[in-house]
Structures are given as structure tokens and as C-alpha cells.
Design a protein around this motif. Structure first.
Motif, PDB file in Angstrom:
ATOM      1  N   GLY A   1      42.085  25.770  33.125  1.00 12.73           N
ATOM      2  CA  GLY A   1      42.288  26.678  31.994  1.00 12.73           C
ATOM      3  C   GLY A   1      42.837  27.993  32.501  1.00 12.73           C
ATOM      4  O   GLY A   1      43.850  28.034  33.203  1.00 12.73           O
ATOM      5  N   SER A   2      42.183  29.089  32.183  1.00 14.24           N
ATOM      6  CA  SER A   2      42.620  30.412  32.620  1.00 14.24           C
ATOM      7  C   SER A   2      42.179  30.647  34.064  1.00 14.24           C
ATOM      8  O   SER A   2      41.005  30.509  34.389  1.00 14.24           O
ATOM      9  CB  SER A   2      42.041  31.495  31.713  1.00 14.24           C
ATOM     10  OG  SER A   2      42.442  31.305  30.370  1.00 14.24           O
ATOM     11  N   THR A   3      43.115  31.002  34.922  1.00 13.71           N
ATOM     12  CA  THR A   3      42.773  31.305  36.308  1.00 13.71           C
ATOM     13  C   THR A   3      42.155  32.699  36.395  1.00 13.71           C
ATOM     14  O   THR A   3      42.179  33.474  35.429  1.00 13.71           O
ATOM     15  CB  THR A   3      44.023  31.260  37.205  1.00 13.71           C
ATOM     16  OG1 THR A   3      44.897  32.347  36.837  1.00 13.71           O
ATOM     17  CG2 THR A   3      44.766  29.946  37.047  1.00 13.71           C
ATOM     18  N   GLY A   4      41.628  33.013  37.566  1.00 12.93           N
ATOM     19  CA  GLY A   4      41.093  34.354  37.755  1.00 12.93           C
ATOM     20  C   GLY A   4      42.136  35.422  37.534  1.00 12.93           C
ATOM     21  O   GLY A   4      41.862  36.490  36.980  1.00 12.93           O
ATOM     22  N   MET A   5      43.376  35.135  37.956  1.00 12.78           N
ATOM     23  CA  MET A   5      44.457  36.097  37.753  1.00 12.78           C
ATOM     24  C   MET A   5      44.793  36.241  36.273  1.00 12.78           C
ATOM     25  O   MET A   5      45.102  37.336  35.799  1.00 12.78           O
ATOM     26  CB  MET A   5      45.681  35.681  38.565  1.00 12.78           C
ATOM     27  CG  MET A   5      45.488  35.876  40.061  1.00 12.78           C
ATOM     28  SD  MET A   5      46.969  35.478  41.035  1.00 12.78           S
ATOM     29  CE  MET A   5      46.903  33.688  41.025  1.00 12.78           C
ATOM     30  N   ASP A   6      44.727  35.136  35.521  1.00 12.94           N
ATOM     31  CA  ASP A   6      44.950  35.206  34.071  1.00 12.94           C
ATOM     32  C   ASP A   6      43.911  36.107  33.412  1.00 12.94           C
ATOM     33  O   ASP A   6      44.232  36.925  32.539  1.00 12.94           O
ATOM     34  CB  ASP A   6      44.868  33.807  33.446  1.00 12.94           C
ATOM     35  CG  ASP A   6      46.014  32.906  33.864  1.00 12.94           C
ATOM     36  OD1 ASP A   6      47.093  33.426  34.181  1.00 12.94           O
ATOM     37  OD2 ASP A   6      45.817  31.668  33.870  1.00 12.94           O
ATOM     38  N   ILE A   7      42.659  35.933  33.827  1.00 17.73           N
ATOM     39  CA  ILE A   7      41.582  36.760  33.271  1.00 17.73           C
ATOM     40  C   ILE A   7      41.840  38.227  33.566  1.00 17.73           C
ATOM     41  O   ILE A   7      41.733  39.087  32.685  1.00 17.73           O
ATOM     42  CB  ILE A   7      40.219  36.328  33.852  1.00 17.73           C
ATOM     43  CG1 ILE A   7      39.845  34.931  33.350  1.00 17.73           C
ATOM     44  CG2 ILE A   7      39.132  37.326  33.461  1.00 17.73           C
ATOM     45  CD1 ILE A   7      38.597  34.367  33.993  1.00 17.73           C
ATOM     46  N   ALA A   8      42.196  38.526  34.824  1.00 15.98           N
ATOM     47  CA  ALA A   8      42.436  39.918  35.220  1.00 15.98           C
ATOM     48  C   ALA A   8      43.525  40.555  34.367  1.00 15.98           C
ATOM     49  O   ALA A   8      43.427  41.724  33.978  1.00 15.98           O
ATOM     50  CB  ALA A   8      42.802  39.988  36.700  1.00 15.98           C
ATOM     51  N   LYS A   9      44.579  39.797  34.059  1.00 12.22           N
ATOM     52  CA  LYS A   9      45.681  40.323  33.251  1.00 12.22           C
ATOM     53  C   LYS A   9      45.272  40.513  31.792  1.00 12.22           C
ATOM     54  O   LYS A   9      45.649  41.497  31.149  1.00 12.22           O
ATOM     55  CB  LYS A   9      46.878  39.375  33.317  1.00 12.22           C
ATOM     56  CG  LYS A   9      47.561  39.306  34.664  1.00 12.22           C
ATOM     57  CD  LYS A   9      48.675  38.269  34.647  1.00 12.22           C
ATOM     58  CE  LYS A   9      49.333  38.122  36.011  1.00 12.22           C
ATOM     59  NZ  LYS A   9      50.379  37.071  36.014  1.00 12.22           N
ATOM     60  N   THR A  10      44.496  39.563  31.269  1.00  7.91           N
ATOM     61  CA  THR A  10      44.205  39.530  29.832  1.00  7.91           C
ATOM     62  C   THR A  10      43.172  40.554  29.408  1.00  7.91           C
ATOM     63  O   THR A  10      43.249  41.113  28.312  1.00  7.91           O
ATOM     64  CB  THR A  10      43.745  38.119  29.414  1.00  7.91           C
ATOM     65  OG1 THR A  10      44.735  37.167  29.802  1.00  7.91           O
ATOM     66  CG2 THR A  10      43.517  38.033  27.909  1.00  7.91           C
ATOM     67  N   ILE A  11      42.187  40.825  30.266  1.00  2.34           N
ATOM     68  CA  ILE A  11      41.046  41.630  29.819  1.00  2.34           C
ATOM     69  C   ILE A  11      41.271  43.129  29.910  1.00  2.34           C
ATOM     70  O   ILE A  11      40.479  43.901  29.359  1.00  2.34           O
ATOM     71  CB  ILE A  11      39.777  41.282  30.608  1.00  2.34           C
ATOM     72  CG1 ILE A  11      39.959  41.679  32.087  1.00  2.34           C
ATOM     73  CG2 ILE A  11      39.423  39.819  30.447  1.00  2.34           C
ATOM     74  CD1 ILE A  11      38.679  41.642  32.870  1.00  2.34           C
TER      75      ILE A  11
END
Length: 239
Positions: free
Chosen positions: A65-75
Motif C-alpha cells: 500500500g502506502s510506503t513510508g515515503m508516501d506517508i511522509a509526503k502525504t501527512i
């Protein structure tokens, strides 16, 4: 109390990271509430939709699903001041610290020696940012601006112009005088006429400092290398 989220798609690993974090907090003498996630998408939902607040995230980089990098960008729009520690077995995935403002990368094979100082330093920085404010006081005005809310400060004639999340404030002092009064390592000159709060720098690109609020500020050639070095030292990026 610190609000912490641990996210790893492997339940056993996630629980181990939780226990290690609890031990770190105990040794630091700090209280903390830790939520454990084995789904990165669930963590994103809680932050973006249910408005959960966290001071610190411990994230695996590679997850379904969402990678750690995706989370960092989204939040970032939801938690602009959150500190992120990446726990990873794959250092080749370590990305530009300036772009995502990652606090630290900790290799999983070195958790025993590197996780404790990472959490200790993050906790100390969170407390420091939360407790410091710049005060503007005159005969007719009193204003306190939290350090964490300040994006940058520019010279404006005989004034220093402070741009913060709450708006723009002017103080009739030299830029150097304001810098001395701030007395904090997170503030640095990027030009003779501009001081930036490096916790808001998302990226250094083409001689510009790109901030979280979208502002792009030019970095003078004479300051560029020093700015990069200061940011690297500040975030403790020693891979």
C-alpha cells in the motif's frame, strides 16, 4: 506526553519496535503514548481523516500500500511539525533529507545502538520547539510567536519582517539583532537579508530553499554550501 505511532507491516517487528520505543522513553524519563499500525493506509486514514495527532512517527520504508515515503509526503499538511524516523533494512532507499524533512534514518540491523539516540534526540527537539517563542514588545503591543511557526525573517528597511503561519509581523530591529535574540540553531542565514527556520525547509533545489508552505527563497552562493552543511548537521543525517 509524546504521541508516537509505530508502523511496520510485519506484526512481530511492529511490536518489537513498540517495546524498544517504550524502553527508550523509560530511559529518557519521558512519558509517551504509542499506537502500533501494521497497515500504512490505516495510519494515513487516522491522520488525514480522523485527525489523529502524533509528535513522532517510526516508519518502515517498504510496506504494501502506502510506503513510508508516501506517508511522509502525504501527512505534512496535517502534521507539519511531526518528526519522522525511518527504520529500514535497505539504505539504498534513503532519500534526500532536505526534500521530506526526515529526522533520521535508522538501519534495522543497528537498532540496538541507534534507535535510542534517535528517539532521545527527537523527543528533546519536540520539547524545544514546543516551548520557545519570540516576543515582540513595545509600549502599545505585545506578541509572542512560537519558533515552530516562523517560516523566515527578512530585512525590510530598518525593520525585521517575520513571516509565520499566523501572518506577518514587523519589529523595529536589525535582522542581526533578531537573530541574536532567537539564539537557536534552527535559524540560519541563507542570504545577508534573510534568515530561514530550517525545520520548514523541504528541499534545496537550483539554489533555492523550498519551504513547506510553498515559498521559494534564493540562497546566495556564498551561503549555499554552509546552508546544506547546517541542515545536514541539524537533522543528524549520518548514514
Amino acid at each position: 506526553m509524546l504521541h508516537i505511532a509505530v508502523c511496520d507491516d510485519d506484526p512481530v517487528t511492529a511490536r518489537t519496535h513498540q517495546e524498544q520505543t517504550e524502553q527508550c522513553l523509560k530511559q529518557c524519563g519521558r512519558a509517551g503514548e504509542i499506537r502500533v499500525y501494521t497497515s500504512s493506509d490505516n495510519l494515513l486514514y487516522d491522520i488525514a481523516e480522523d485527525h489523529f495527532f502524533f509528535d513522532l512517527l517510526l516508519l518502515d520504508i517498504e510496506m504494501p500500500g502506502s510506503t513510508g515515503m508516501d506517508i511522509a509526503k502525504t501527512i505534512r499538511p496535517h502534521l507539519p511539525h511531526v518528526k519522522i524516523i525511518f527504520l529500514t533494512s535497505h539504505l539504498e532507499y534513503a532519500i534526500d533529507a532536505f526534500e521530506l524533512s526526515i529526522f533520521r534514518y535508522v538501519p534495522k540491523q543497528e537498532l540496538e545502538t541507534r534507535l535510542f539516540p534517535a528517539i532521545r534526540d527527537a523527543a528533546a527537539l519536540i520539547e524545544l520547539e514546543a516551548g520557545k517563542s519570540y516576543t515582540i514588545q513595545t509600549n502599545s503591543r505585545y506578541e509572542k510567536i512560537p519558533y515552530r511557526d516562523i517560516f523566515f525573517i527578512e530585512r525590510d528597511g530598518k525593520n525585521a519582517c517575520i513571516t509565520a503561519s499566523g501572518g506577518i509581523s514587523k519589529v523595529r530591529k536589525s535582522l542581526q539583532k533578531v537573530y541574536e535574540e532567537l539564539d537557536a540553531e534552527e535559524f540560519l542565514y541563507i542570504d545577508r537579508g534573510c534568515i530561514v527556520n530550517l525545520i520548514h525547509i523541504m528541499q534545496i533545489k537550483d539554489g533555492m530553499a523550498i519551504l513547506q508552505n510553498g515559498t521559494a527563497l534564493p540562497i546566495s552562493r556564498s551561503h549555499l554550501q554552509e546552508v546544506k552543511e547546517q541542515i545536514t548537521r541539524y537533522w543528524g543525517m549520518h548514514l
